[in-house]
Design a protein around this motif. Structure first.
Motif, mmCIF file in Angstrom:
data_model
loop_
_atom_site.group_PDB
_atom_site.id
_atom_site.type_symbol
_atom_site.label_atom_id
_atom_site.label_comp_id
_atom_site.label_asym_id
_atom_site.label_seq_id
_atom_site.Cartn_x
_atom_site.Cartn_y
_atom_site.Cartn_z
ATOM 1 N N ARG A 64 0.832 -1.205 0.000
ATOM 2 C CA ARG A 64 0.000 0.000 0.000
ATOM 3 C C ARG A 64 0.866 1.253 0.000
ATOM 4 O O ARG A 64 0.511 2.271 -0.602
ATOM 5 C CB ARG A 64 -0.920 0.008 1.226
ATOM 6 C CG ARG A 64 -1.911 -1.122 1.288
ATOM 7 C CD ARG A 64 -2.914 -1.055 0.171
ATOM 8 N NE ARG A 64 -3.797 -2.223 0.198
ATOM 9 C CZ ARG A 64 -4.529 -2.604 -0.831
ATOM 10 N NH1 ARG A 64 -4.472 -1.929 -1.967
ATOM 11 N NH2 ARG A 64 -5.290 -3.673 -0.733
ATOM 12 N N VAL A 65 1.995 1.205 0.690
ATOM 13 C CA VAL A 65 2.885 2.368 0.743
ATOM 14 C C VAL A 65 3.379 2.704 -0.655
ATOM 15 O O VAL A 65 3.459 3.885 -1.035
ATOM 16 C CB VAL A 65 4.075 2.082 1.677
ATOM 17 C CG1 VAL A 65 5.074 3.244 1.643
ATOM 18 C CG2 VAL A 65 3.584 1.859 3.100
ATOM 19 N N ASN A 66 3.720 1.678 -1.444
ATOM 20 C CA ASN A 66 4.170 1.905 -2.818
ATOM 21 C C ASN A 66 3.077 2.577 -3.646
ATOM 22 O O ASN A 66 3.349 3.470 -4.454
ATOM 23 C CB ASN A 66 4.564 0.595 -3.471
ATOM 24 C CG ASN A 66 5.697 -0.103 -2.755
ATOM 25 O OD1 ASN A 66 6.334 0.484 -1.873
ATOM 26 N ND2 ASN A 66 5.980 -1.349 -3.134
ATOM 27 N N ALA A 67 1.832 2.120 -3.460
ATOM 28 C CA ALA A 67 0.724 2.711 -4.217
ATOM 29 C C ALA A 67 0.552 4.177 -3.854
ATOM 30 O O ALA A 67 0.307 5.026 -4.732
ATOM 31 C CB ALA A 67 -0.563 1.942 -3.933
ATOM 32 N N GLU A 68 0.672 4.498 -2.585
ATOM 33 C CA GLU A 68 0.547 5.907 -2.172
ATOM 34 C C GLU A 68 1.646 6.748 -2.798
ATOM 35 O O GLU A 68 1.412 7.885 -3.243
ATOM 36 C CB GLU A 68 0.598 5.992 -0.650
ATOM 37 C CG GLU A 68 -0.607 5.334 0.027
ATOM 38 C CD GLU A 68 -0.442 5.240 1.538
ATOM 39 O OE1 GLU A 68 0.618 5.689 2.035
ATOM 40 O OE2 GLU A 68 -1.360 4.714 2.203
ATOM 41 N N ALA A 69 2.875 6.201 -2.874
ATOM 42 C CA ALA A 69 3.983 6.930 -3.496
ATOM 43 C C ALA A 69 3.708 7.161 -4.973
ATOM 44 O O ALA A 69 3.966 8.253 -5.515
ATOM 45 C CB ALA A 69 5.284 6.155 -3.309
ATOM 46 N N LYS A 70 3.190 6.161 -5.641
ATOM 47 C CA LYS A 70 2.910 6.300 -7.076
ATOM 48 C C LYS A 70 1.763 7.272 -7.330
ATOM 49 O O LYS A 70 1.742 7.966 -8.357
ATOM 50 C CB LYS A 70 2.607 4.923 -7.671
ATOM 51 C CG LYS A 70 3.864 4.044 -7.760
ATOM 52 C CD LYS A 70 3.668 2.814 -8.635
ATOM 53 C CE LYS A 70 5.019 2.124 -8.877
ATOM 54 N NZ LYS A 70 4.943 1.016 -9.828
ATOM 55 N N GLU A 71 0.795 7.325 -6.412
ATOM 56 C CA GLU A 71 -0.274 8.315 -6.540
ATOM 57 C C GLU A 71 0.319 9.721 -6.506
ATOM 58 O O GLU A 71 -0.073 10.610 -7.289
ATOM 59 C CB GLU A 71 -1.292 8.138 -5.411
ATOM 60 C CG GLU A 71 -2.118 6.860 -5.462
ATOM 61 C CD GLU A 71 -3.261 6.933 -6.466
ATOM 62 O OE1 GLU A 71 -3.325 7.928 -7.230
ATOM 63 O OE2 GLU A 71 -4.074 5.986 -6.493
ATOM 64 N N ARG A 72 1.284 9.960 -5.609
ATOM 65 C CA ARG A 72 1.912 11.285 -5.516
ATOM 66 C C ARG A 72 2.730 11.578 -6.780
ATOM 67 O O ARG A 72 2.737 12.715 -7.273
ATOM 68 C CB ARG A 72 2.818 11.344 -4.276
ATOM 69 C CG ARG A 72 2.051 11.371 -2.956
ATOM 70 C CD ARG A 72 2.964 11.733 -1.788
ATOM 71 N NE ARG A 72 4.001 10.730 -1.579
ATOM 72 C CZ ARG A 72 3.853 9.646 -0.819
ATOM 73 N NH1 ARG A 72 2.705 9.431 -0.187
ATOM 74 N NH2 ARG A 72 4.848 8.790 -0.672
ATOM 75 N N GLU B 36 0.381 12.641 -9.563
ATOM 76 C CA GLU B 36 -0.122 14.004 -9.342
ATOM 77 C C GLU B 36 0.942 15.031 -9.707
ATOM 78 O O GLU B 36 0.670 16.030 -10.399
ATOM 79 C CB GLU B 36 -0.541 14.154 -7.878
ATOM 80 C CG GLU B 36 -1.152 15.507 -7.560
ATOM 81 C CD GLU B 36 -1.579 15.612 -6.111
ATOM 82 O OE1 GLU B 36 -1.931 16.737 -5.683
ATOM 83 O OE2 GLU B 36 -1.557 14.581 -5.405
ATOM 84 N N ALA C 228 2.976 -2.097 -7.035
ATOM 85 C CA ALA C 228 1.742 -1.715 -6.337
ATOM 86 C C ALA C 228 0.907 -2.957 -6.071
ATOM 87 O O ALA C 228 1.113 -4.015 -6.671
ATOM 88 C CB ALA C 228 0.955 -0.712 -7.184
ATOM 89 N N SER D 21 -4.815 -2.176 -7.375
ATOM 90 C CA SER D 21 -4.616 -0.830 -7.929
ATOM 91 C C SER D 21 -3.518 -0.786 -8.992
ATOM 92 O O SER D 21 -3.282 0.244 -9.608
ATOM 93 C CB SER D 21 -4.272 0.157 -6.804
ATOM 94 O OG SER D 21 -3.076 -0.243 -6.146
#
Length: 410
Positions: A274-282, A285, A317, A321
């Motif tokens: 999940r941490v990787n997915a949050e990084a990729k979301e940033r 953006e 990820a 997602s």
């Protein structure tokens, strides 16, 4: 001596009857007057008349068989010839002759009717036999075929009988058809049992392999192998119902054990990602915002490489997602590539040279058409004027587009 139109009583009491063949003695009367003797024997004659009348009525109003009618006539004829009676016995004989003719006619009619009935019965039974033979030779729907064969046997039993030789020959064919159908059905189910046994053995092998893989942790290849085994299961056919149910229960239990274990591991792994997915979301953006502000495609390409490196460093990820994130990043890369292509097209010297040449040819063509238009107007050639004006309008439109493309390349 006392007389009667059909008989007489002699002085000694002997009673005679008159017939076409002469007189014959019918009895003797000693107990009273001769008139009483004639009355007594006339009553016996009347009884014969009644029997003849009854037979006439039966032959006229009932379906009395010809054989029964002939037998009754002959009995009455004997009774008339031997009758101890006084009366017109010859008339009774003539009436019996008429009855004999009628009985003969009835016998001929009944014989014809019986023959017709035998013909119809033969046709009915030939049809039944023909269908039984067709069912025996062609039917592979064993349940409905067996039911139809039973119905045909019942129809045979209910059908009228024909002559004995025909009946025996047709029944021989009917019996042979029934036996042939039974043999074919038995052979089919024997083959089906053998085939089902082969399917059961094949599915035993599939299940054994599935059970051997149930505790594997080689997730990818094992999942693929389960898919192969499932395909083999579907294409192998069906075993008997009991074996099919038991083997499927075992196969599904082994498969479920493997996939439940795999899903548990993947769920734990996804939680860690999940941490990787949050990084990729940033990263997505930031990439969208910054690249939208850069107008130089080369500078955008350089900045994109930074985002690509950061994307790879962020790591994988989670499965739920992964596709969405990867698709979004691919769209950003595609936008940068498209902007580079457009810039290259705009600054390509060869493309600019081709565009300038096209514009020059259009200008020359327009100039030539304007001269032709002036000459056509001077000569008053209206049709030619319209043709040239249409051609000029088209080429001026093309020149406008060509000059617009050149401006975009500047």
């Amino acid at each position: 001596m006392t007389t009667d139109p059909w008989g007489r009583v002699d002085d000694d009491g002997t009673v005679y009857v008159r017939t076409g063949e002469g007189e014959r003695v019918v009895g003797s009367w000693q107990a009273g007057a001769p008139e009483e003797a004639l009355a007594f024997f006339r009553r016996k004659y009347d009884a014969l008349v009644t029997e003849v009348e009854l037979l006439e009525k039966r032959l006229r109003t009932t379906d009395l068989s010809a054989a029964q009618a002939m037998s009754s006539v002959e009995k009455l004829r004997t009774a008339v010839r031997e009758a101890h009676a006084v009366g017109d016995l010859d008339a009774l004989e003539r009436r019996l002759d008429a009855l004999t003719s009628q009985a003969e006619e009835r016998r001929a009619e009944q014989k014809q009717a019986q023959e017709q009935a035998r013909v119809e019965a033969r046709e009915i039974k030939e049809r039944i036999v023909a269908e039984a033979e067709r069912v025996a030779a062609e039917t592979t729907h064993w349940k409905s075929g067996g039911e139809r064969m039973r119905q045909l046997i019942d129809e045979w039993k209910a059908a009228p009988r024909t002559d004995r030789p025909t009946e025996q020959a047709l029944w021989k064919r009917m019996s042979a058809a029934r036996n042939s159908f039974s043999k074919r059905r038995k052979a089919y189910f024997a083959g089906l049992d053998q085939q089902r046994e082969q399917v059961r053995e094949e599915k035993e092998r599939i299940v054994a392999e599935a059970e051997s893989l149930a505790d594997s942790t080689d997730w990818g290849p094992t999942a693929g192998r389960y898919r192969d085994l499932m395909q083999q299961w579907k294409t192998s056919g069906r075993a008997d119902r009991a074996s099919e149910d038991e083997l499927w229960t075992r196969f599904k239990a082994a498969q479920d054990r493997f996939f439940q274990a795999r899903n548990a591991v993947f769920a734990e792994r996804d939680a860690e990602l999940r941490v990787n997915a949050e990084a990729k979301e940033r990263i997505l953006e930031d990439a969208r915002r910054e690249l939208a502000e850069i107008s130089d495609p080369r500078e955008a390409r350089a900045r994109l490489r930074d985002f690509q490196e950061a994307w790879e460093e962020a790591g994988p990820a989670p499965r739920d997602s992964r596709d969405r994130l990867e698709s979004a990043f691919r769209r950003i890369e595609e936008d940068v590539r498209r902007a580079e292509d457009q810039e290259w097209q705009r600054t390509n010297p060869e493309a600019r040279a081709r565009a300038e040449a096209t514009a020059a040819r259009l200008r020359d063509s327009i100039a030539q058409l304007e001269g032709d238009l002036a000459h056509a107007r001077e000569r008053g050639n209206e049709r030619k004027v319209r043709e040239i004006e249409d051609a000029l309008a088209a080429r001026r439109s093309w020149l406008e587009e060509a000059e617009k493309a050149l401006n975009e390349m500047s």
